[in-house]
Design an enzyme around this catalytic site. Sequence first.
Site, short mmCIF file in Angstrom:
data_model
loop_
_atom_site.label_atom_id
_atom_site.label_comp_id
_atom_site.label_asym_id
_atom_site.label_seq_id
_atom_site.Cartn_x
_atom_site.Cartn_y
_atom_site.Cartn_z
N CYS A 69 0.84 -1.18 0.14
CA CYS A 69 -0.02 -0.07 -0.07
C CYS A 69 0.76 1.21 0.16
O CYS A 69 1.91 1.55 0.85
CB CYS A 69 -0.90 0.00 1.18
SG CYS A 69 -1.83 1.47 1.40
N CYS A 172 -1.49 3.76 -6.32
CA CYS A 172 -2.23 3.06 -5.45
C CYS A 172 -2.40 1.68 -6.01
O CYS A 172 -2.74 1.63 -7.06
CB CYS A 172 -3.25 3.81 -5.14
SG CYS A 172 -4.72 2.95 -4.21
N1 DGL Z 1 -3.77 0.44 -2.04
C1 DGL Z 1 -3.96 1.47 -1.01
C2 DGL Z 1 -2.64 2.12 -1.65
O1 DGL Z 1 -1.57 1.66 -2.41
C3 DGL Z 1 -5.03 2.09 -0.83
C4 DGL Z 1 -5.15 3.19 0.13
C5 DGL Z 1 -6.50 3.49 0.78
O2 DGL Z 1 -6.89 2.64 1.21
O3 DGL Z 1 -6.73 4.74 0.80
O4 DGL Z 1 -2.18 3.54 -1.58
#
Ligand code: DGL
Length: 270
Positions: A69, A172
């Site tokens: 993430c 993301c």
């Molecule tokens: N998959 C997360 C990222 O790479 C999502 C972040 C979120 O939950 O806002 O930033």
Amino acid sequence: MKIGVIDSGIGGITTLREVMKSASADYYYFLDEGNLPYSKKSNEELFDISKSIIDKLSILGIDLVVIACNTLTSAAAAKLRKTNSIPIIGIEPALKPALKNCKRVVTLATSATLCGDKYIKLKSGATDTDVVDVNGDGLQERIERGDISEAERYLDELLKNTGDIDGIVLGCTHYVYLKDHIEALGVRTFDGNAGVARRVKNIAKDLEHCSDTIESGDMSVESKNDESKSSLKNRLVKSNCKKSRVFIHSTGKLPLESISKYLNACVFLW
Ligand code: DGL
């Protein structure tokens, strides 16, 4: 070898798919949907959340943690590394390769990632390329719901005023699910998943910790002397590594079947 993987949802599954190509292991994926979106939380909250997840993973005897993430990496990875002895690998927007290959790129990331020091530092390396930041907040929830066509429609709206671009950095992990849609528009995409996979491979090699992955029971090895016996045993241990398995713990509902299909692996609940 046991590898922990953390994300606020299914975004990190795209990272896991790439990592699984380079390291055979038991993967423990903490899918923290109960706290989605991470981008709406402060750095302090994200540190506390991820610390308690890593504590849970540590009980399982994890050798390595992958923060799949970008938002969480930017908010908490540095502090987590200071307070943990387990290696922690994070992910960041793949702006560096985009700068080498494009004239004008969009970085599509959460508001938290775009405002974070890590990204601001990365962006300061842009000299010959225009970088346009696009806040993708809202996309991750649509993707998490499995509403990909609605996410694509929303993305088109977000990109309406960016002018001519030749690349998009998917900053993301959730947005990687939109890769095909973007590439169909004739725009290249860049994400950090392959970079994470390379780092996992290197650390896994360093840890040389394959013995946990053999089937239970000791191995008897016949050889003339002790030295070749132990190197033979070592080779046998390595060649007996099982195929990777994936264990998922979710704080929300889980699209287990589609995850298993996407990863082409058996997925178990943890
Ligand atoms: N998959 C997360 C990222 O790479 C999502 C972040 C979120 O939950 O806002 O930033």
